[in-house]
Design a protein around this motif. Structure first.
Motif, PDB file in Angstrom:
ATOM      1  N   SER A 152       0.973  -0.987   0.038  1.00  0.00           N
ATOM      2  CA  SER A 152      -0.229  -0.519  -0.096  1.00  0.00           C
ATOM      3  C   SER A 152       1.215   1.620  -0.132  1.00  0.00           C
ATOM      4  N   ALA A 153       2.000   1.004   0.783  1.00  0.00           N
ATOM      5  CA  ALA A 153       2.748   2.512   0.928  1.00  0.00           C
ATOM      6  C   ALA A 153       3.765   2.648  -0.074  1.00  0.00           C
ATOM      7  N   ALA A 154       3.832   1.614  -1.551  1.00  0.00           N
ATOM      8  CA  ALA A 154       4.670   1.983  -2.323  1.00  0.00           C
ATOM      9  C   ALA A 154       3.450   2.581  -3.903  1.00  0.00           C
ATOM     10  N   ILE A 155       2.438   2.014  -3.395  1.00  0.00           N
ATOM     11  CA  ILE A 155       1.837   2.955  -4.377  1.00  0.00           C
ATOM     12  C   ILE A 155       1.329   4.402  -4.172  1.00  0.00           C
ATOM     13  N   GLU A 156       0.883   4.237  -2.881  1.00  0.00           N
ATOM     14  CA  GLU A 156       0.623   5.281  -2.591  1.00  0.00           C
ATOM     15  C   GLU A 156       1.877   7.000  -2.845  1.00  0.00           C
ATOM     16  N   MET A 157       2.552   6.366  -2.445  1.00  0.00           N
ATOM     17  CA  MET A 157       4.177   7.144  -2.757  1.00  0.00           C
ATOM     18  C   MET A 157       4.537   7.376  -3.698  1.00  0.00           C
ATOM     19  N   HIS A 158       3.759   6.534  -4.481  1.00  0.00           N
ATOM     20  CA  HIS A 158       4.072   7.099  -6.207  1.00  0.00           C
ATOM     21  C   HIS A 158       3.281   7.908  -7.013  1.00  0.00           C
ATOM     22  N   ALA A 159       1.745   7.712  -6.035  1.00  0.00           N
ATOM     23  CA  ALA A 159       0.700   8.643  -6.234  1.00  0.00           C
ATOM     24  C   ALA A 159       0.771   9.935  -5.683  1.00  0.00           C
ATOM     25  N   ARG A 160       1.613   9.844  -4.722  1.00  0.00           N
ATOM     26  CA  ARG A 160       1.604  11.751  -4.035  1.00  0.00           C
ATOM     27  C   ARG A 160       2.615  11.876  -5.068  1.00  0.00           C
ATOM     28  N   LYS A 161       3.714  11.287  -5.810  1.00  0.00           N
ATOM     29  CA  LYS A 161       5.068  11.970  -5.910  1.00  0.00           C
ATOM     30  C   LYS A 161       4.486  12.305  -7.327  1.00  0.00           C
ATOM     31  N   ASN A 162       3.715  11.681  -7.783  1.00  0.00           N
ATOM     32  CA  ASN A 162       3.419  12.499  -8.959  1.00  0.00           C
ATOM     33  C   ASN A 162       1.378  13.013  -9.200  1.00  0.00           C
ATOM     34  N   ASN A 163       1.791  13.638  -8.439  1.00  0.00           N
ATOM     35  CA  ASN A 163       0.345  14.549  -8.326  1.00  0.00           C
ATOM     36  C   ASN A 163      -0.593  13.638  -8.522  1.00  0.00           C
ATOM     37  N   CYS A 164      -1.092  12.341  -8.219  1.00  0.00           N
ATOM     38  CA  CYS A 164      -2.514  11.717  -8.873  1.00  0.00           C
ATOM     39  C   CYS A 164      -3.075  11.535  -7.575  1.00  0.00           C
ATOM     40  N   SER A 165      -4.754  11.870  -7.769  1.00  0.00           N
ATOM     41  CA  SER A 165      -5.373  10.851  -6.539  1.00  0.00           C
ATOM     42  C   SER A 165      -6.057   9.892  -6.440  1.00  0.00           C
ATOM     43  N   ILE A 166      -5.766   8.959  -5.211  1.00  0.00           N
ATOM     44  CA  ILE A 166      -6.254   7.996  -5.294  1.00  0.00           C
ATOM     45  C   ILE A 166      -7.532   7.879  -5.042  1.00  0.00           C
ATOM     46  N   ILE A 167      -7.943   6.658  -5.181  1.00  0.00           N
ATOM     47  CA  ILE A 167      -9.341   6.621  -5.345  1.00  0.00           C
ATOM     48  C   ILE A 167      -9.280   5.467  -4.187  1.00  0.00           C
ATOM     49  N   LYS A 168      -9.962   5.925  -3.152  1.00  0.00           N
ATOM     50  CA  LYS A 168      -9.663   4.936  -1.986  1.00  0.00           C
ATOM     51  C   LYS A 168     -10.843   4.396  -1.520  1.00  0.00           C
ATOM     52  N   ARG A 169     -11.838   4.692  -2.546  1.00  0.00           N
ATOM     53  CA  ARG A 169     -13.305   3.122  -1.661  1.00  0.00           C
ATOM     54  C   ARG A 169     -13.323   2.218  -2.228  1.00  0.00           C
ATOM     55  N   PHE A 170     -11.807   1.767  -3.670  1.00  0.00           N
ATOM     56  CA  PHE A 170     -12.285   0.407  -3.900  1.00  0.00           C
ATOM     57  C   PHE A 170     -10.316  -0.384  -3.568  1.00  0.00           C
ATOM     58  N   VAL A 171     -10.465  -1.298  -3.612  1.00  0.00           N
ATOM     59  CA  VAL A 171      -9.570  -1.965  -2.832  1.00  0.00           C
ATOM     60  C   VAL A 171      -9.080  -3.382  -3.603  1.00  0.00           C
ATOM     61  N   GLY A 172      -7.361  -4.015  -3.643  1.00  0.00           N
ATOM     62  CA  GLY A 172      -7.547  -5.084  -4.266  1.00  0.00           C
ATOM     63  C   GLY A 172      -7.218  -5.912  -3.028  1.00  0.00           C
ATOM     64  N   HIS A 173      -7.071  -7.447  -3.621  1.00  0.00           N
ATOM     65  CA  HIS A 173      -8.110  -8.551  -2.448  1.00  0.00           C
ATOM     66  C   HIS A 173      -7.430  -9.660  -2.555  1.00  0.00           C
ATOM     67  N   GLY A 174      -7.075 -10.338  -1.980  1.00  0.00           N
ATOM     68  CA  GLY A 174      -7.111 -12.010  -1.931  1.00  0.00           C
ATOM     69  C   GLY A 174      -8.413 -12.681  -3.073  1.00  0.00           C
ATOM     70  N   ILE A 175      -7.234 -13.383  -3.565  1.00  0.00           N
ATOM     71  CA  ILE A 175      -7.752 -14.239  -4.515  1.00  0.00           C
ATOM     72  C   ILE A 175      -7.984 -15.646  -4.464  1.00  0.00           C
ATOM     73  N   GLY A 176      -7.952 -16.847  -4.389  1.00  0.00           N
ATOM     74  CA  GLY A 176      -8.003 -18.341  -5.353  1.00  0.00           C
ATOM     75  C   GLY A 176      -9.109 -18.909  -5.720  1.00  0.00           C
ATOM     76  N   ALA A 177      -9.580 -19.349  -4.591  1.00  0.00           N
ATOM     77  CA  ALA A 177     -11.337 -20.437  -5.539  1.00  0.00           C
ATOM     78  C   ALA A 177     -12.467 -19.102  -5.177  1.00  0.00           C
ATOM     79  N   ASN A 178     -12.087 -18.289  -4.789  1.00  0.00           N
ATOM     80  CA  ASN A 178     -13.181 -16.856  -3.926  1.00  0.00           C
ATOM     81  C   ASN A 178     -12.336 -15.994  -5.377  1.00  0.00           C
ATOM     82  N   LEU A 179     -13.322 -15.382  -5.796  1.00  0.00           N
ATOM     83  CA  LEU A 179     -12.942 -14.286  -6.661  1.00  0.00           C
ATOM     84  C   LEU A 179     -12.124 -12.762  -5.580  1.00  0.00           C
ATOM     85  N   HIS A 180     -13.021 -12.833  -4.988  1.00  0.00           N
ATOM     86  CA  HIS A 180     -12.664 -12.045  -3.249  1.00  0.00           C
ATOM     87  C   HIS A 180     -12.515 -12.515  -2.102  1.00  0.00           C
TER      88      HIS A 180
END
Length: 256
Positions: A152-180
């Protein structure tokens, strides 16, 4: 499957099945990429994706999932995610995010890319590149000995460094025998949240979503399409990544 704090740890065989599912997704997205140009409509891409799922004997992961009606999420310009395919023609200068998933032999593949349609603005090209680069910076941190929020920190840092806004409402997830599956993986470091040690066998769908303007989201009347409230451009990239003893393995790119 073994579990760690409610998270499924996959063995080598299970990861091989996840790899097969994600290879199908990569093949479909590669095929779709060759078709994106001004004048085509996203419903044509939807139809092609359905044909390829049939060819590969894979089940579309999104179609029918919690009522979503299509195989592809086609998110145009200010649409962040969960957009519907339409018969409207794409125009030069558009950017199109496509999220695609399949179920194959009991396991799921999930990946997303944002594509330029014809010639796009420098700002749009920058947004896409920054979002893609942030994805790979996050993937670099997906290794044993690190913490979930190192990604999370690596993604956030790169967004801030390049003046892009992070869409916080949606997140990544684990995946396997279930989609989420657990864990949820935000593209920012939540304040006062404890970390989670990363373990071999975890498989994560890492998916930054950035915009050129507001981080705020508006859900349209179809109850799915998510747009930036200020109608600024948004981009979305996603890979499914396995944490192995040798580091992160991206499952959703084609083996060469």
């Amino acid at each position: 499957m073994k579990k760690f704090r409610g998270i499924f740890l996959k063995n080598d065989y299970e990861i091989s099945l996840l790899r097969e599912a994600n290879q199908i997704v990569a093949r479909i997205l590669d095929d779709i990429q060759t078709r994106i140009k001004p004048g085509i409509c996203t419903m044509e891409l939807e139809e092609r994706a359905n044909d390829l799922c049939t060819e590969f004997r894979a089940k579309p992961a999104f179609k029918g999932y919690q009522g979503f009606p299509y195989t592809l999420c086609c998110s145009l310009n200010d649409v962040i995610v969960h957009g519907f395919p339409t018969r409207d023609e794409l125009k030069s200068g558009d950017i199109l995010s496509i999220d695609m998933g399949v179920q194959y032999r009991g396991f799921f593949g999930d990946s997303a890319r944002t594509f330029a349609v014809g010639d796009v603005s420098l700002e749009a090209a920058m947004l896409m590149q920054v979002t893609l680069d942030a994805l790979h910076k996050g993937i670099e941190q997906a290794r044993t000995g690190n913490n979930l929020y190192d990604i999370s920190a690596a993604i956030e840092m790169h967004a801030r460094k390049n003046n892009c806004s992070i869409i916080k409402r949606f997140v990544g997830h684990g995946i396997g025998a279930n989609l989420h599956e657990k864990p949820e993986l935000p593209n920012f470091v939540p304040s006062r949240m404890p970390g989670l040690p990363l373990k071999k066998g975890m498989v994560l769908a890492i998916e930054p979503m950035f915009s050129l303007g507001s981080e705020q989201v508006e859900i349209m009347q179809d109850n799915w399409t998510a747009r930036t409230t200020d109608r600024s451009l948004a981009a979305h990239f996603e890979h499914t990544v396995a944490i192995t003893k040798d580091g992160p393995e991206i499952l959703s790119t084609l083996d060469k």
